[in-house]
Every structure is written in C-alpha cells, then in structure tokens.
Design an enzyme around this catalytic site. Structure first.
Site, mmCIF file in Angstrom:
data_model
loop_
_atom_site.group_PDB
_atom_site.id
_atom_site.type_symbol
_atom_site.label_atom_id
_atom_site.label_comp_id
_atom_site.label_asym_id
_atom_site.label_seq_id
_atom_site.Cartn_x
_atom_site.Cartn_y
_atom_site.Cartn_z
ATOM 1 N N LYS A 1 -33.039 31.455 45.595
ATOM 2 C CA LYS A 1 -32.368 31.772 44.315
ATOM 3 C C LYS A 1 -31.788 33.183 44.371
ATOM 4 O O LYS A 1 -30.695 33.425 43.870
ATOM 5 C CB LYS A 1 -33.356 31.617 43.147
ATOM 6 C CG LYS A 1 -33.806 30.160 42.943
ATOM 7 C CD LYS A 1 -34.451 29.911 41.584
ATOM 8 C CE LYS A 1 -35.924 29.897 41.620
ATOM 9 N NZ LYS A 1 -36.548 29.292 40.416
ATOM 10 N N GLU B 1 -39.513 36.518 24.602
ATOM 11 C CA GLU B 1 -38.855 35.215 24.713
ATOM 12 C C GLU B 1 -38.978 34.456 23.406
ATOM 13 O O GLU B 1 -40.034 34.409 22.788
ATOM 14 C CB GLU B 1 -39.490 34.401 25.845
ATOM 15 C CG GLU B 1 -38.808 33.060 26.026
ATOM 16 C CD GLU B 1 -39.227 32.381 27.305
ATOM 17 O OE1 GLU B 1 -39.064 32.989 28.378
ATOM 18 O OE2 GLU B 1 -39.709 31.235 27.229
ATOM 19 N N ALA C 1 -34.442 21.303 28.034
ATOM 20 C CA ALA C 1 -34.009 20.471 29.164
ATOM 21 C C ALA C 1 -33.932 19.008 28.742
ATOM 22 O O ALA C 1 -33.218 18.220 29.321
ATOM 23 C CB ALA C 1 -34.993 20.609 30.318
ATOM 24 N N ASP D 1 -37.889 21.230 33.149
ATOM 25 C CA ASP D 1 -38.933 20.243 33.427
ATOM 26 C C ASP D 1 -38.369 18.857 33.189
ATOM 27 O O ASP D 1 -37.494 18.678 32.334
ATOM 28 C CB ASP D 1 -40.131 20.463 32.488
ATOM 29 C CG ASP D 1 -40.968 21.638 32.951
ATOM 30 O OD1 ASP D 1 -41.164 21.775 34.168
ATOM 31 O OD2 ASP D 1 -41.412 22.413 32.091
ATOM 32 N N ALA E 1 -32.421 24.896 40.442
ATOM 33 C CA ALA E 1 -31.786 26.011 39.727
ATOM 34 C C ALA E 1 -30.792 26.746 40.621
ATOM 35 O O ALA E 1 -29.722 27.173 40.170
ATOM 36 C CB ALA E 1 -32.877 26.967 39.243
HETATM 37 P P1 FAD Z 1 -36.301 25.355 40.670
HETATM 38 O O1 FAD Z 1 -36.241 26.770 41.119
HETATM 39 O O2 FAD Z 1 -35.116 24.500 40.898
HETATM 40 O O3 FAD Z 1 -37.575 24.676 41.336
HETATM 41 C C1 FAD Z 1 -37.999 23.378 40.934
HETATM 42 C C2 FAD Z 1 -38.896 22.784 42.017
HETATM 43 O O4 FAD Z 1 -38.108 22.512 43.173
HETATM 44 C C3 FAD Z 1 -39.992 23.744 42.470
HETATM 45 O O5 FAD Z 1 -41.132 23.009 42.816
HETATM 46 C C4 FAD Z 1 -39.397 24.389 43.708
HETATM 47 O O6 FAD Z 1 -40.388 24.899 44.571
HETATM 48 C C5 FAD Z 1 -38.613 23.223 44.307
HETATM 49 N N1 FAD Z 1 -37.457 23.642 45.089
HETATM 50 C C6 FAD Z 1 -36.588 24.641 44.811
HETATM 51 N N2 FAD Z 1 -35.664 24.743 45.792
HETATM 52 C C7 FAD Z 1 -35.956 23.771 46.692
HETATM 53 C C8 FAD Z 1 -35.372 23.352 47.919
HETATM 54 N N3 FAD Z 1 -34.302 23.958 48.430
HETATM 55 N N4 FAD Z 1 -35.930 22.312 48.587
HETATM 56 C C9 FAD Z 1 -37.032 21.665 48.084
HETATM 57 N N5 FAD Z 1 -37.633 22.021 46.929
HETATM 58 C C10 FAD Z 1 -37.098 23.056 46.249
HETATM 59 N N6 FAD Z 1 -37.713 25.020 30.858
HETATM 60 C C11 FAD Z 1 -36.839 24.580 29.916
HETATM 61 O O7 FAD Z 1 -36.656 23.368 29.793
HETATM 62 N N7 FAD Z 1 -36.126 25.456 29.135
HETATM 63 C C12 FAD Z 1 -36.256 26.789 29.242
HETATM 64 O O8 FAD Z 1 -35.613 27.559 28.536
HETATM 65 C C13 FAD Z 1 -37.197 27.307 30.208
HETATM 66 N N8 FAD Z 1 -37.380 28.633 30.370
HETATM 67 C C14 FAD Z 1 -38.233 29.092 31.333
HETATM 68 C C15 FAD Z 1 -38.364 30.468 31.531
HETATM 69 C C16 FAD Z 1 -39.220 30.956 32.514
HETATM 70 C C17 FAD Z 1 -39.352 32.441 32.708
HETATM 71 C C18 FAD Z 1 -39.970 30.060 33.319
HETATM 72 C C19 FAD Z 1 -40.902 30.579 34.378
HETATM 73 C C20 FAD Z 1 -39.846 28.682 33.140
HETATM 74 C C21 FAD Z 1 -38.971 28.191 32.152
HETATM 75 N N9 FAD Z 1 -38.796 26.823 31.961
HETATM 76 C C22 FAD Z 1 -37.910 26.364 31.009
HETATM 77 C C23 FAD Z 1 -39.571 25.861 32.739
HETATM 78 C C24 FAD Z 1 -38.846 25.473 34.049
HETATM 79 O O9 FAD Z 1 -37.665 24.784 33.745
HETATM 80 C C25 FAD Z 1 -39.793 24.600 34.866
HETATM 81 O O10 FAD Z 1 -40.833 25.384 35.391
HETATM 82 C C26 FAD Z 1 -39.162 23.722 35.930
HETATM 83 O O11 FAD Z 1 -40.156 22.790 36.376
HETATM 84 C C27 FAD Z 1 -38.673 24.469 37.154
HETATM 85 O O12 FAD Z 1 -37.575 25.211 36.880
HETATM 86 P P2 FAD Z 1 -36.994 26.254 37.970
HETATM 87 O O13 FAD Z 1 -35.750 26.780 37.434
HETATM 88 O O14 FAD Z 1 -38.040 27.174 38.417
HETATM 89 O O15 FAD Z 1 -36.676 25.207 39.144
#
Ligand code: FAD
Length: 291
Positions: A170, A21, A55, A114, A131
C-alpha cells in the site's frame, strides 16, 4: 490541509498529531447531529477528523463526503473521507473521485472494506480486490491517501509478516500515512512498529485506540478484527459486568492510559475511535495533551 503535511509539520515542531474518527449515523442520520458531534470535537483542536464509509448496504455512503466537507468547510478542521472498494467498479471510482473533488476533500483513507453480511451488491468479478488497487488512481487525482494498518496482522491474513508485506504494497502504491486498527495492548503496537520499520515502512503510522464501552462491543471487535484481550481488560470486563456506567468509565480510563503510554514512547500520531461521543473525545484529548 493534507494529512501527510500535518505529520511533516508536527515532526519538525516536535508535536504529536491527534485525530478522531467519526461514523455517519445510520438510517436516522441528521446532518445536525453530525455537526453537533464534530462541533464539540473541534473545540478540542484535533489535527484531523476522519469519517467512515459503509462497505455494505447501510446507505450512509453519501454522508461521508457531506460530513467531511462540513468538518473542513464549517469547522476549519482537516478531514479524511474513508472509501471502501469492495463493491466499487472502475466507473464508480471515477464518480467517487469527482464527488470528493466537488466536496473539496483533500484526504482519503483507501480501504477494501469488510465483506458485508448481505454480499449481493458485491460483483462476482470485482474490479478491485484490495485497498492497494485504488490507491494509485486516488493519488493521481491529487488526494493525499492513507490506508489501514494492523498491529496484530489482518484477521484474514495468516501471519503478521505477510500482513506487513501487504502494508508495504500500500505504501508502494502511494499511501502516505497509515492508521492502525484498534488494539488493547500497546506491546503489539511497539513490536509491529519495529517490524514495519525493518520492512521499509517509512510513512507515519498513527496508533488507533478505542475505549471499550461494553462487553458486547468488545466481543464484536474481537471477532471482527481479531484484537487480543490482555488480562487487565478481561478483569475490568468481569468486575463491572453488571455496572455499565463503571464499565464505560473504566474503558475510557484504560484508553487514556494507553494513549499516554503511546505518547511517552514516541508514537507519531494518535487516532481515537471516539464513537461519535463528545465525552470520549474530551477525556482522551485531556489525557494526551492535558487540555
Ligand atoms: P486490504 O489492505 O486490501 O487487505 C485486505 C486483506 O487482503 C488482508 O487480509 C490483507 O492482508 C490481504 N491482502 C492485501 N494485499 C494482498 C495481496 N497482494 N495478496 C494477497 N492478500 C492481500 N471498513 C469500512 O467498511 N468502512 C470504513 O470506513 C472503515 N474504516 C477503517 C479505518 C481503519 C483505520 C481501519 C484499520 C479499518 C477500517 N475499516 C473500515 C475496516 C476495513 O475495511 C477492514 O479491516 C477490511 O477487512 C480490510 O480493509 P483494508 O483496507 O485493510 O484491506
């Protein structure tokens, strides 16, 4: 090449996909610097390189597509462009899809992102909450879509089981591979994998490992993503507190042992958060493949 096809082919061949990455450097980004880092990684033959997306307001969003394009077009390595939806509008998503297409991008890691410190550019009534909300549109547009997984549960989520249920949403929305958040104790990954299997996660989950480089970096990570610190890591941080070079070497060594252990326990893929450092990528690849 699509990342889900990379995993399919590797499975058939009994191979282990390894990815790195990369983050677009902030502010002083030069494409030359990105090219230099990616070029040195390409010599290690990773199966793909993913490129992060800001983000918040760091202003490097446009660079993600440029760098992902450069990695694939110039270096011949499949790339994944990250995309966060926390401040994205429906119209913005359409524009991103067009932009990614114009850059020849095939793979997208769909993320919420985030909450940035300066939340002024986050709409009061966001078009996308999670997401999973952007995955169907990206899949319909023809991209291979991956998403993030959390071996210890997402930091905002009350428990691991709920976090896995959100992961399943997802997958149901069309994600065809997952990359995990970093972890320092492989037991969490193995326990997570078992529970994810039971919950019906059938797409490949690649394990994300980040070598620790400093006490401050570890503290940031722990507070940002809630990763547990096992006692061997705490001991190393204490032992080399005043010796940054030895601490970095210990961090890389620790990550290499984690990667070897994951490889030997049948992980479907290994993803190295290589922090734009050629030496980190080289050491990790050498541990995994003995190259
Ligand atoms: P989501 O899957 O949307 O989850 C976010 C929160 O909402 C979680 O607590 C989840 O449990 C909750 N949630 C999901 N669905 C529901 C639902 N239906 N009802 C209620 N709650 C729900 N950040 C950046 O800014 N840029 C990047 O390029 C980046 N790359 C990353 C790459 C990887 C491999 C990882 C693991 C993280 C990365 N991140 C990045 C960080 C990421 O954006 C954060 O961890 C963020 O807080 C959550 O993103 P997510 O896509 O997992 O969110």
């Amino acid at each position: 090449m699509r990342v889900d096809d990379i995993f399919k082919q590797a499975k058939q061949a009994g191979a282990l996909p390894v990815s790195f990455e990369m983050f677009p450097p902030k502010g002083d980004l030069t494409m030359e610097k990105a090219r230099e880092v990616a070029g040195s990684w390409a010599e290690l033959h990773p199966d793909f390189i993913s490129v992060t997306y800001s983000a918040g307001g760091s202003g490097n969003k446009g660079a993600t597509a440029d760098i992902a394009h450069m990695i694939t077009d110039e270096l011949g390595i499949p790339s994944v462009a990250h995309l966060t939806c926390i401040s994205l509008t429906r119209e913005g998503l359409k524009e991103k899809i067009e932009d990614f297409r114009a850059h020849g991008i095939r793979n997208v890691l769909a993320l919420r992102g985030d909450v940035p410190h300066d939340a002024s550019n986050i709409p009061d009534t966001p078009d996308f909450h999670y997401a999973k909300d952007i995955i169907p549109q990206l899949v319909d547009a023809g991209f291979c879509v991956g998403a993030a997984a959390y071996t210890e549960g997402h930091i905002e989520c009350d428990d691991l089981q709920t976090s896995i249920e959100h992961l399943k949403q997802k997958q149901d929305a069309g994600a065809s591979f997952f990359v995990t958040q970093l972890f320092f104790d492989n037991e969490y990954f193995y326990r997570f994998r078992e529970r994810a299997d039971k919950a019906g996660i059938t797409v490949p989950v690649t394990a994300g490992i980040m070598p620790f480089m400093s006490k401050d970096q570890v503290a940031r990570m722990v507070f940002m993503c809630g990763a547990s610190l096992p006692s061997p890591v705490i001991k190393l941080l204490a032992r080399y507190e005043n010796d940054p070079d030895s601490l970095r070497a210990a961090g890389i060594e620790y990550a290499c042992r984690q990667l070897e252990n994951l490889r030997d326990h049948g992980a479907e893929g290994l993803h190295v958060y290589a922090m734009n450092r050629p030496s980190v990528a080289r050491a990790c690849m050498s541990a995994i493949r003995g190259a």
